[in-house]
Structure formats: C-alpha cells, structure tokens
Design a protein around this motif. Structure first.
Motif, PDB file in Angstrom:
ATOM      1  N   LEU A 135      29.994  40.969  36.619  1.00  0.00           N
ATOM      2  CA  LEU A 135      31.419  41.069  36.953  1.00  0.00           C
ATOM      3  C   LEU A 135      31.638  41.776  38.514  1.00  0.00           C
ATOM      4  CD1 LEU A 135      32.524  42.547  33.368  1.00  0.00           C
ATOM      5  CD2 LEU A 135      33.429  40.636  34.668  1.00  0.00           C
ATOM      6  N   LYS A 136      30.450  42.776  38.852  1.00  0.00           N
ATOM      7  CA  LYS A 136      30.269  43.019  40.118  1.00  0.00           C
ATOM      8  C   LYS A 136      30.439  42.081  40.856  1.00  0.00           C
ATOM      9  CE  LYS A 136      28.074  47.674  38.475  1.00  0.00           C
ATOM     10  NZ  LYS A 136      26.908  48.422  38.790  1.00  0.00           N
ATOM     11  N   GLN A 137      29.686  41.012  40.860  1.00  0.00           N
ATOM     12  CA  GLN A 137      29.566  40.084  41.853  1.00  0.00           C
ATOM     13  C   GLN A 137      30.894  39.255  41.805  1.00  0.00           C
ATOM     14  OE1 GLN A 137      26.876  39.672  43.832  1.00  0.00           O
ATOM     15  NE2 GLN A 137      28.316  38.107  44.896  1.00  0.00           N
ATOM     16  N   TYR A 138      31.532  39.177  40.741  1.00  0.00           N
ATOM     17  CA  TYR A 138      32.862  38.426  40.794  1.00  0.00           C
ATOM     18  C   TYR A 138      33.574  39.324  41.692  1.00  0.00           C
ATOM     19  CZ  TYR A 138      37.303  37.040  38.934  1.00  0.00           C
ATOM     20  OH  TYR A 138      38.674  36.654  38.857  1.00  0.00           O
ATOM     21  N   GLU A 139      33.947  40.748  41.351  1.00  0.00           N
ATOM     22  CA  GLU A 139      34.916  41.564  42.363  1.00  0.00           C
ATOM     23  C   GLU A 139      34.425  41.465  43.810  1.00  0.00           C
ATOM     24  OE1 GLU A 139      37.620  42.767  41.389  1.00  0.00           O
ATOM     25  OE2 GLU A 139      37.033  42.468  39.345  1.00  0.00           O
ATOM     26  N   VAL A 140      33.189  41.368  44.272  1.00  0.00           N
ATOM     27  CA  VAL A 140      32.944  41.263  45.633  1.00  0.00           C
ATOM     28  C   VAL A 140      33.062  39.710  45.941  1.00  0.00           C
ATOM     29  CG1 VAL A 140      30.909  40.996  47.078  1.00  0.00           C
ATOM     30  CG2 VAL A 140      30.907  42.756  45.385  1.00  0.00           C
ATOM     31  N   ASN A 141      33.050  38.692  45.268  1.00  0.00           N
ATOM     32  CA  ASN A 141      33.287  37.590  45.543  1.00  0.00           C
ATOM     33  C   ASN A 141      34.728  37.272  45.901  1.00  0.00           C
ATOM     34  OD1 ASN A 141      30.765  36.775  45.522  1.00  0.00           O
ATOM     35  ND2 ASN A 141      30.846  35.421  43.377  1.00  0.00           N
ATOM     36  N   LYS A 142      35.650  38.041  45.048  1.00  0.00           N
ATOM     37  CA  LYS A 142      36.936  37.890  44.945  1.00  0.00           C
ATOM     38  C   LYS A 142      37.612  38.734  46.505  1.00  0.00           C
ATOM     39  CE  LYS A 142      39.574  40.396  42.012  1.00  0.00           C
ATOM     40  NZ  LYS A 142      40.038  40.998  40.683  1.00  0.00           N
ATOM     41  N   ASP A 143      37.154  39.894  46.779  1.00  0.00           N
ATOM     42  CA  ASP A 143      37.255  40.579  48.053  1.00  0.00           C
ATOM     43  C   ASP A 143      36.888  39.551  49.253  1.00  0.00           C
ATOM     44  OD1 ASP A 143      38.358  42.536  46.675  1.00  0.00           O
ATOM     45  OD2 ASP A 143      36.964  43.890  47.101  1.00  0.00           O
ATOM     46  N   ASP A 144      35.676  38.820  49.063  1.00  0.00           N
ATOM     47  CA  ASP A 144      35.364  38.025  50.212  1.00  0.00           C
ATOM     48  C   ASP A 144      36.340  36.980  50.494  1.00  0.00           C
ATOM     49  OD1 ASP A 144      33.140  39.396  50.892  1.00  0.00           O
ATOM     50  OD2 ASP A 144      31.737  38.358  49.570  1.00  0.00           O
ATOM     51  N   LYS A 145      36.695  36.455  49.352  1.00  0.00           N
ATOM     52  CA  LYS A 145      37.956  35.361  49.585  1.00  0.00           C
ATOM     53  C   LYS A 145      38.919  35.697  50.151  1.00  0.00           C
ATOM     54  CE  LYS A 145      37.669  32.234  46.259  1.00  0.00           C
ATOM     55  NZ  LYS A 145      37.832  31.751  44.913  1.00  0.00           N
ATOM     56  N   LYS A 146      39.537  36.910  49.888  1.00  0.00           N
ATOM     57  CA  LYS A 146      40.775  37.464  50.560  1.00  0.00           C
ATOM     58  C   LYS A 146      40.453  37.672  51.808  1.00  0.00           C
ATOM     59  CE  LYS A 146      42.126  40.148  46.548  1.00  0.00           C
ATOM     60  NZ  LYS A 146      42.035  41.711  45.851  1.00  0.00           N
ATOM     61  N   ILE A 147      39.420  38.364  52.340  1.00  0.00           N
ATOM     62  CA  ILE A 147      38.992  38.475  53.824  1.00  0.00           C
ATOM     63  C   ILE A 147      39.101  37.117  54.493  1.00  0.00           C
ATOM     64  CG2 ILE A 147      37.248  38.994  55.481  1.00  0.00           C
ATOM     65  CD1 ILE A 147      36.530  41.318  53.238  1.00  0.00           C
ATOM     66  N   GLU A 148      38.178  36.022  53.768  1.00  0.00           N
ATOM     67  CA  GLU A 148      38.149  34.610  54.387  1.00  0.00           C
ATOM     68  C   GLU A 148      39.623  33.963  54.415  1.00  0.00           C
ATOM     69  OE1 GLU A 148      35.689  30.705  53.448  1.00  0.00           O
ATOM     70  OE2 GLU A 148      35.532  32.253  52.036  1.00  0.00           O
ATOM     71  N   GLN A 149      40.574  34.282  53.505  1.00  0.00           N
ATOM     72  CA  GLN A 149      41.817  33.649  53.615  1.00  0.00           C
ATOM     73  C   GLN A 149      42.341  34.014  54.733  1.00  0.00           C
ATOM     74  OE1 GLN A 149      43.363  34.596  49.835  1.00  0.00           O
ATOM     75  NE2 GLN A 149      42.884  32.840  48.716  1.00  0.00           N
ATOM     76  N   VAL A 150      42.434  35.385  55.033  1.00  0.00           N
ATOM     77  CA  VAL A 150      43.035  35.990  56.253  1.00  0.00           C
ATOM     78  C   VAL A 150      42.429  35.751  57.625  1.00  0.00           C
ATOM     79  CG1 VAL A 150      43.987  38.235  57.593  1.00  0.00           C
ATOM     80  CG2 VAL A 150      44.151  37.896  54.791  1.00  0.00           C
ATOM     81  N   LEU A 151      41.138  35.610  57.671  1.00  0.00           N
ATOM     82  CA  LEU A 151      40.478  35.149  59.025  1.00  0.00           C
ATOM     83  C   LEU A 151      40.683  33.862  59.203  1.00  0.00           C
ATOM     84  CD1 LEU A 151      36.975  36.684  58.513  1.00  0.00           C
ATOM     85  CD2 LEU A 151      38.859  37.702  59.958  1.00  0.00           C
ATOM     86  N   ASP A 152      40.846  32.881  58.208  1.00  0.00           N
ATOM     87  CA  ASP A 152      41.300  31.448  58.336  1.00  0.00           C
ATOM     88  C   ASP A 152      42.656  31.247  58.841  1.00  0.00           C
ATOM     89  OD1 ASP A 152      38.841  30.436  57.749  1.00  0.00           O
ATOM     90  OD2 ASP A 152      39.486  30.086  55.535  1.00  0.00           O
ATOM     91  N   LEU A 153      43.485  32.295  58.208  1.00  0.00           N
ATOM     92  CA  LEU A 153      44.977  32.121  58.780  1.00  0.00           C
ATOM     93  C   LEU A 153      44.876  32.553  60.115  1.00  0.00           C
ATOM     94  CD1 LEU A 153      47.928  31.963  57.996  1.00  0.00           C
ATOM     95  CD2 LEU A 153      47.812  34.419  57.469  1.00  0.00           C
TER      96      LEU A 153
END
Length: 231
Positions: A34-52
């Motif tokens: 679950l901890k890793q899931y939360e980390v991955n979720k935050d990484d995805k948010k960062i990646e989405q904004v960087l891609d934008l």
C-alpha cells in the motif's frame, strides 16, 4: 466481479490461513504494498504535469515565485506541491506583501540578523501553511505529493517541488512577460489572504480541524503535520 468492483481492487493477496489469523497476515503483507501504491500514485501525478509542461507550451508555471505570481493573477487551476521539498518557511513583508522562501533555520536567522526591525516588518509563515492560505484565497486547488523516486527528486531539484497548471486560455509566458494586471490583483487580495491565514491558524490551534480546507486533494500527505514543514 462487476466491472466497478474490479476497478476498485488495488491488489490481491494469498494467505496461508483463514479467519482472524488470515486477516492479520493479509494486513502485514499489504502494508508495504500500500505504501508503494501511494508512492506510485504521487509519481503518476508528477509525471502527468511534467508531460503537460513539455507537450503544451505555456500551460504550466514553474517554481515558487512564478507559480505564486500566476496564482495572484487568478490564472492557476491547481498547484502540485512537494511535501518533502527543501523549503521550511515563507517570510512575508507585513505592509508590501513581498515574500521570501526560506530553506532552513540558518537562512532564517541570517535574514533576521540582516534586518534589525525584522519582527516589526515581517511575518514568518510555515511553508505548507502559506501555500494552503494562498490557494484558498485565490480559489486554486492544492495537490500534495511526496516521492523520493527519480521523478520525485527531479520535481524538487529542477522545479522547487512546485508547479502550477493554468486554466485553458492562459499562457504563462504571456502572463509573466506582460504582468497582466498582477499588481492590481496583488493589492486587492492581500488583506483577504492575510485573513485566510489567520483563520487557518485559529482553526488549527483552537479546534484541531484540518486547516487545509476543501482544496487539499491528498489527505495521505496532509500538511497539517509539522514534519512536512521541515527538511
């Protein structure tokens, strides 16, 4: 399983026992996942904004001062802010409203020594509390992320752990090059923002409510814990 149930499943686990012992085993096994899931979720948010930012020029304002300025122009839809970034305080001029972002107590004490009337001229605001009050005051969503992965470190080192996504129709380069009424917006809203910060402090100390209000989109990384103000 129904499709909406499948969509809500984060992971599946096998246990060696049934009943309460099996449940306890599942909890132990799932905690790290679950901890890793939360980390991955935050990484995805960062990646989405960087891609934008890379694919749509001018749609993202970068760094602390640029994002702060665009917020005061009422052009920012939401802010992505790292809770494990380098900064600890914001020093704000009481009359002019100008801000300085401070990394640690050493920087803060140096600024105090260099300004003999520091206490009369400036307010010291915890870093997370400042952004929360600013975003509430300008009706901007605040999304909190925490990541020590490669993309999380890039977010902090290259962009100060702060990016602002603009409303459609706005362009950060045009806003920042033309000032776009920034001074007027800043003067009109300064007293209101001070009022919001004061209310948040009262809420925090008097009744223990989450002072991030409606705009905090990540309860897991809430800034109401002092550990997120420090390095």
């Amino acid at each position: 399983l129904k499709h909406y149930v499948k969509a809500a499943v984060i992971m599946t686990l096998d246990t060696t026992q049934g009943g309460k012992k099996g449940f306890d085993e599942a909890v132990i096994k799932s905690s790290e996942l679950l901890k890793q899931y939360e980390v991955n979720k935050d990484d995805k948010k960062i990646e989405q904004v960087l891609d934008l930012m890379k694919n749509k020029e001018g749609m993202v304002c970068v760094g602390l001062k640029e994002t702060e300025k665009c917020i005061k122009m009422k052009a920012v839809d939401y802010v992505l802010l790292a809770t494990n970034g380098e900064y600890k305080y914001v020093v704000k001029h009481k009359r002019k409203g100008e801000t300085v972002f401070i990394r640690n107590d050493i920087e803060l004490n140096k600024m105090k020594r260099e300004n003999k009337r520091f206490d009369k001229r400036y307010d010291i605001i915890p870093y997370g509390l400042y952004w929360n009050g600013l975003c509430i005051g300008y009706n901007t969503d605040l999304i909190l992320v925490k990541s020590n992965s490669d993309i999380g470190r890039e977010f902090i080192s290259d962009y100060d752990g702060c990016l602002g996504v603009l409303y459609k129709g706005y362009n950060s380069m045009n806003l920042l090059s033309n000032n776009y009424g920034y001074d007027d917006y800043d003067r009109q809203n300064e007293n209101y923002n001070n009022h919001v910060l004061a209310d948040n402090n009262c809420s925090r100390h008097n009744n223990g409510r989450n002072y991030h209000g409606r705009n905090n989109k990540n309860d897991n990384n809430s800034l109401d814990d002092e550990k997120y103000y420090s390095n």
